[in-house]
Design an enzyme around this catalytic site. Structure first.
Site, mmCIF file in Angstrom:
data_model
loop_
_atom_site.group_PDB
_atom_site.id
_atom_site.type_symbol
_atom_site.label_atom_id
_atom_site.label_comp_id
_atom_site.label_asym_id
_atom_site.label_seq_id
_atom_site.Cartn_x
_atom_site.Cartn_y
_atom_site.Cartn_z
ATOM 1 N N HIS A 13 -9.745 2.629 -4.299
ATOM 2 C CA HIS A 13 -9.246 2.164 -5.624
ATOM 3 C C HIS A 13 -9.504 0.707 -5.894
ATOM 4 C CE1 HIS A 13 -6.283 1.175 -2.157
ATOM 5 N NE2 HIS A 13 -6.613 0.139 -2.833
HETATM 6 C C1 T46 Z 1 -5.774 -2.115 -0.641
HETATM 7 C C2 T46 Z 1 -6.136 -1.686 0.585
HETATM 8 C C3 T46 Z 1 -7.130 -2.887 1.313
HETATM 9 C C4 T46 Z 1 3.611 0.671 0.570
HETATM 10 O O1 T46 Z 1 4.602 1.328 0.533
HETATM 11 N N1 T46 Z 1 3.462 -0.413 0.523
HETATM 12 C C5 T46 Z 1 2.351 -1.274 0.672
HETATM 13 O O2 T46 Z 1 2.379 -2.512 0.621
HETATM 14 C C6 T46 Z 1 1.287 -0.521 0.864
HETATM 15 C C7 T46 Z 1 -0.153 -1.362 1.067
HETATM 16 C C8 T46 Z 1 1.189 0.992 0.850
HETATM 17 N N2 T46 Z 1 2.255 1.333 0.707
HETATM 18 C C9 T46 Z 1 2.445 2.926 0.770
HETATM 19 C C10 T46 Z 1 1.731 3.611 -0.372
HETATM 20 C C11 T46 Z 1 1.117 4.903 0.042
HETATM 21 O O3 T46 Z 1 1.852 5.912 0.088
HETATM 22 O O4 T46 Z 1 1.539 3.421 1.802
HETATM 23 C C12 T46 Z 1 0.769 4.346 1.632
HETATM 24 C C13 T46 Z 1 -0.548 4.295 2.003
HETATM 25 O O5 T46 Z 1 -1.170 3.574 0.909
HETATM 26 P P1 T46 Z 1 -2.668 3.191 0.477
HETATM 27 O O6 T46 Z 1 -3.106 4.875 0.426
HETATM 28 O O7 T46 Z 1 -2.873 2.882 -0.800
HETATM 29 O O8 T46 Z 1 -3.562 2.516 1.847
HETATM 30 P P2 T46 Z 1 -4.924 2.203 1.733
HETATM 31 O O9 T46 Z 1 -5.340 2.081 3.082
HETATM 32 O O10 T46 Z 1 -5.792 3.122 1.011
HETATM 33 O O11 T46 Z 1 -4.979 0.807 0.755
HETATM 34 C C14 T46 Z 1 -4.345 -0.176 1.319
HETATM 35 C C15 T46 Z 1 -3.557 -0.798 0.018
HETATM 36 O O12 T46 Z 1 -2.803 0.098 -0.537
HETATM 37 C C16 T46 Z 1 -4.503 -1.355 -1.164
HETATM 38 O O13 T46 Z 1 -3.834 -2.229 -1.942
HETATM 39 O O14 T46 Z 1 -6.203 -2.797 -1.208
HETATM 40 O O15 T46 Z 1 -5.233 -1.181 1.554
#
Ligand code: T46
Length: 142
Positions: free
Chosen positions: A48
């Site tokens: 993303h």
């Molecule tokens: C990024 C990369 C480097 C939350 O509730 N709070 C938070 O602060 C974050 C980061 C995530 N979440 C929830 C949202 C989703 O339901 O945790 C779940 C997994 O998040 P996501 O699929 O977005 O995680 P990554 O590892 O793909 O991405 C993350 C960050 O979301 C993003 O901002 O830049 O790490």
């Protein structure tokens, strides 16, 4: 081109310490910290971009790779040192992969979590970048 920050290590006979101060050592105030660990084999995270969020990614344990894509060029960056942080600003597509068993990826973020700041589809990201270049409206994917 991406930017890496190198943070000074304070070393003594007990070991090492690194301190990072928002707005001083990195170009934003830190409003949120999260970390990614216990990654399963061959997992890919990210995929993303953000519209406004600024972040620093530091692999404080183990190693991982980051695809950093500005919509025109793509870089593959390996992070493996606790004193090195990758800055990822707005409008950059990122993918994290190649995690070792002991990877702890620490992320310093400029803002609170906000799902509406994410662009989670690659075609939408390219459209967003084109609109950005043309100084046009981005309302179609808001
Ligand atoms: C990024 C990369 C480097 C939350 O509730 N709070 C938070 O602060 C974050 C980061 C995530 N979440 C929830 C949202 C989703 O339901 O945790 C779940 C997994 O998040 P996501 O699929 O977005 O995680 P990554 O590892 O793909 O991405 C993350 C960050 O979301 C993003 O901002 O830049 O790490």
């Amino acid at each position: 081109m991406y930017k890496l920050y190198e943070f000074p290590t304070i070393l003594d006979t007990r070991g090492s310490l690194i301190a990072i101060e928002g707005d001083k050592d990195i170009p934003f105030e830190i409003k949120r910290i999260y970390y990614i660990f216990s990654n399963t084999m061959n997992s890919i995270r990210g995929r993303h971009a953000h519209k406004t969020l600024k972040q620093i990614l530091i692999c404080v344990s183990g190693h991982c790779s980051i695809i950093y894509d500005d919509g025109i060029k793509r870089w593959d960056i390996r992070l493996s040192k606790p004193d090195t942080g990758l800055f990822i600003g707005p409008g950059i597509w990122r993918e994290m992969y190649g995690f070792s068993k002991d990877t702890i990826l620490l992320v310093l973020a400029s803002d609170w979590y906000d799902e509406s700041d994410y662009i989670r589809n690659y075609d939408d990201f390219l459209t967003y970048k084109k609109m950005e270049q043309n100084n046009g409206t981005i309302s179609s994917i808001e």
